[in-house]
Design a protein around this motif. Structure first.
Motif, PDB file in Angstrom:
ATOM      1  N   UNK A   1     -94.930 -53.084 -29.138  1.00  0.00           N
ATOM      2  CA  UNK A   1     -93.965 -52.165 -30.247  1.00  0.00           C
ATOM      3  C   UNK A   1     -93.989 -52.665 -30.880  1.00  0.00           C
ATOM      4  N   UNK A   2     -92.720 -53.913 -31.003  1.00  0.00           N
ATOM      5  CA  UNK A   2     -93.063 -54.726 -32.670  1.00  0.00           C
ATOM      6  C   UNK A   2     -94.184 -54.420 -33.568  1.00  0.00           C
ATOM      7  N   UNK A   3     -95.026 -54.984 -32.934  1.00  0.00           N
ATOM      8  CA  UNK A   3     -96.829 -55.165 -33.773  1.00  0.00           C
ATOM      9  C   UNK A   3     -96.828 -53.779 -34.340  1.00  0.00           C
ATOM     10  N   UNK A   4     -96.682 -52.728 -34.209  1.00  0.00           N
ATOM     11  CA  UNK A   4     -96.158 -51.203 -34.715  1.00  0.00           C
ATOM     12  C   UNK A   4     -94.986 -51.149 -35.712  1.00  0.00           C
ATOM     13  N   UNK A   5     -93.804 -51.383 -34.999  1.00  0.00           N
ATOM     14  CA  UNK A   5     -92.850 -50.835 -35.372  1.00  0.00           C
ATOM     15  C   UNK A   5     -92.622 -51.834 -36.479  1.00  0.00           C
TER      16      UNK A   5
ATOM     17  N   UNK B   1    -103.241 -46.198 -45.163  1.00  0.00           N
ATOM     18  CA  UNK B   1    -102.551 -46.469 -44.391  1.00  0.00           C
ATOM     19  C   UNK B   1    -102.667 -45.467 -43.555  1.00  0.00           C
ATOM     20  N   UNK B   2    -102.241 -45.615 -42.311  1.00  0.00           N
ATOM     21  CA  UNK B   2    -102.208 -44.038 -41.156  1.00  0.00           C
ATOM     22  C   UNK B   2    -101.045 -44.014 -40.911  1.00  0.00           C
ATOM     23  N   UNK B   3    -100.344 -43.020 -40.886  1.00  0.00           N
ATOM     24  CA  UNK B   3     -98.913 -42.350 -40.990  1.00  0.00           C
ATOM     25  C   UNK B   3     -98.599 -42.960 -39.915  1.00  0.00           C
ATOM     26  N   UNK B   4     -97.067 -43.704 -38.731  1.00  0.00           N
ATOM     27  CA  UNK B   4     -96.568 -43.692 -37.710  1.00  0.00           C
ATOM     28  C   UNK B   4     -95.415 -43.170 -37.528  1.00  0.00           C
ATOM     29  N   UNK B   5     -95.678 -42.167 -36.569  1.00  0.00           N
ATOM     30  CA  UNK B   5     -94.362 -41.074 -36.506  1.00  0.00           C
ATOM     31  C   UNK B   5     -93.751 -41.377 -35.810  1.00  0.00           C
ATOM     32  N   UNK B   6     -94.163 -41.490 -34.250  1.00  0.00           N
ATOM     33  CA  UNK B   6     -93.650 -41.596 -32.450  1.00  0.00           C
ATOM     34  C   UNK B   6     -93.860 -43.114 -32.816  1.00  0.00           C
ATOM     35  N   UNK B   7     -92.811 -44.278 -32.605  1.00  0.00           N
ATOM     36  CA  UNK B   7     -92.743 -45.481 -32.561  1.00  0.00           C
ATOM     37  C   UNK B   7     -92.870 -46.083 -30.996  1.00  0.00           C
ATOM     38  N   UNK B   8     -92.303 -45.143 -30.075  1.00  0.00           N
ATOM     39  CA  UNK B   8     -91.929 -45.147 -28.884  1.00  0.00           C
ATOM     40  C   UNK B   8     -93.063 -46.500 -28.152  1.00  0.00           C
ATOM     41  N   UNK B   9     -92.115 -46.913 -27.309  1.00  0.00           N
ATOM     42  CA  UNK B   9     -93.839 -48.120 -26.886  1.00  0.00           C
ATOM     43  C   UNK B   9     -94.560 -47.684 -25.996  1.00  0.00           C
ATOM     44  N   UNK B  10     -93.821 -45.986 -25.461  1.00  0.00           N
ATOM     45  CA  UNK B  10     -95.616 -45.153 -24.090  1.00  0.00           C
ATOM     46  C   UNK B  10     -95.753 -43.992 -25.389  1.00  0.00           C
TER      47      UNK B  10
END
Length: 428
Positions: free
Chosen positions: A297-301, A8-17
């Motif tokens: 955004x929701x899908x990644x967050x 699983x890759x880390x997700x750091x910046x979760x903002x939309x853009x």
């Protein structure tokens, strides 16, 4: 889990853009190519629902038969999507995408020259074959190109192109039906559907085949050949194929039951003119566009599965209110925003979800089949809504089939695993 890679890759910046500024040149080129293709795809498909009232009046077609043309387009797209997905696993994602775009652009243009409803029906079916194939090839292409930590937002943002294309079709309708008589305007609507063919020039010059797909095809070739088109129905993959197909059926059945007939609902049961309904459709489209972006955004967050469960419930509630409550036209106009928001936003997670469910060597076939199986079954909904509207109100018919679809969507999504952040591998 249906893939061999569980990293699983880390997700750091979760903002939309936040994903866009960190993308490579290759990722950005693929992103814009797929977003433009999907926008033009949406424009081509939505042209027919917008001119359906004119077709009914000019050729004296009943509502059920008129809906059948939409159903036939979607049924053909189901076959085209599966075939294109398999072809993408054999000859590449980019080459397949080019072929499908040229195909549906050509038949959109030919629709402008149809002399009767039977000819239009055949041409729309042939258009649908390429229309379904474009999504299958494009979704796999961008899903494999974008890094996993950004995949949900990038693929979801590409889905927002559909709302842009829908808006382009509505603007074209408002302009053409204001300037030309209806018997000419509808033909020009189909003629502008040939514009996507120009995108092929960009694809040939700037978009590259994903490395993971190149490596996977090389491994399959070295092993002595290609995988069978029926491989997605074997072993552990079978359960995933069935459930993912039901998810796709529910989400698309609900969407088509609503969007295919809302223009007709506004002009008949709400007594609005074609031009007068433009503002109502614009609100729906703006809600749809925002829904795609928020859904991305929701899908990644929060995850793909959570997106599906939340938005399917929201869509059910809004559809019931939109079609069953005695609302004024002013309130109906306002409610168009949440209707578009919930009925479209869940698509933002669909491409990434299907990409992550299947192994690389079967990804085109699996993704192409499941999404387009759902499109094929969902294709029955415009016909069934039109048929049922002959014995009850169009509002009741839309509501019945849309709610049924969203219940199916919710149940099937609940049964599948979360895939957010999954890393793709050529060894799968």
């Amino acid at each position: 889990m249906t893939t061999s890679s569980s990293t699983v890759a880390p997700i750091t910046d979760t903002s939309l853009t936040g994903f866009y500024k960190d993308m490579t040149v290759t990722e950005k080129r693929t992103f814009w190519a797929c977003a433009t293709g999907w926008a033009l795809d949406g424009m081509d498909f939505m042209i027919y629902p917008l001119v359906i009232g004119t077709i009914i009046a000019l050729w004296k077609v009943d509502a059920g038969s008129a809906g059948l043309a939409g159903t036939v387009t979607l049924l053909a797209s189901a076959v085209g999507g599966w075939a294109a997905g398999y072809l993408a696993d054999r000859i590449g994602r980019v080459r397949t995408l080019q072929l499908t775009i040229i195909w549906f652009s050509l038949f959109s243009l030919l629709c402008a020259f149809a002399q009767n409803f039977e000819q239009l029906l055949i041409l729309r079916a042939l258009l649908g074959f390429g229309f379904g194939g474009e999504w299958a090839a494009g979704a796999v292409l961008i899903g494999e190109t974008i890094r996993p930590q950004y995949r949900g937002r990038a693929v979801g943002s590409v889905q927002s192109g559909w709302a842009v294309g829908w808006g382009m079709a509505v603007l074209a309708q408002a302009a053409l039906f204001s300037l030309l008589p209806p018997e000419e305007a509808w033909r020009w609507m189909f003629a502008i559907g040939a514009l996507p063919a120009l995108l092929v020039l960009y694809l040939r010059a700037y978009v590259k085949e994903p490395q993971v797909a190149v490596e996977a095809r090389a491994k399959v070739s070295a092993a002595g050949g290609s995988r069978s088109i029926l491989a997605i129905f074997q072993g552990r993959i079978l359960k995933t194929t069935i459930l993912a197909s039901l998810v796709a059926t529910g989400c698309q059945g609900g969407y088509y039951a609503i969007t295919f007939w809302v223009p007709r609902f506004l002009t008949t049961e709400r007594k609005l003119s074609i031009v007068g309904s433009t503002g109502y459709l614009a609100t729906l489209i703006v809600g749809s566009f925002v829904g795609y972006l928020v859904g991305a955004w929701f899908a990644d967050r929060f995850g793909r599965r959570s997106l599906f469960l939340t938005f399917s419930l929201g869509a059910m509630v809004v559809v019931l209110a939109y079609t069953q409550l005695p609302l004024s036209n002013e309130l109906l106009w306002v409610l168009g925003f949440p209707l578009g928001f919930f009925a479209s936003g869940y698509f933002s997670g669909m491409g990434a979800f299907l990409t992550e469910l299947f192994p690389t060597s079967l990804r085109g076939s699996g993704q192409g089949f499941c999404y387009n199986f759902g499109r094929g079954v969902g294709a029955l909904f415009p016909f069934l809504v039109g048929y049922l509207s002959q014995v009850t109100t169009l509002a009741n018919a839309i509501c019945l089939f849309a709610v049924f679809a969203y219940v199916l969507f919710f149940a099937a999504a609940y049964a599948l695993p979360e895939t957010r952040g999954r890393v793709l591998s050529a060894d799968e």
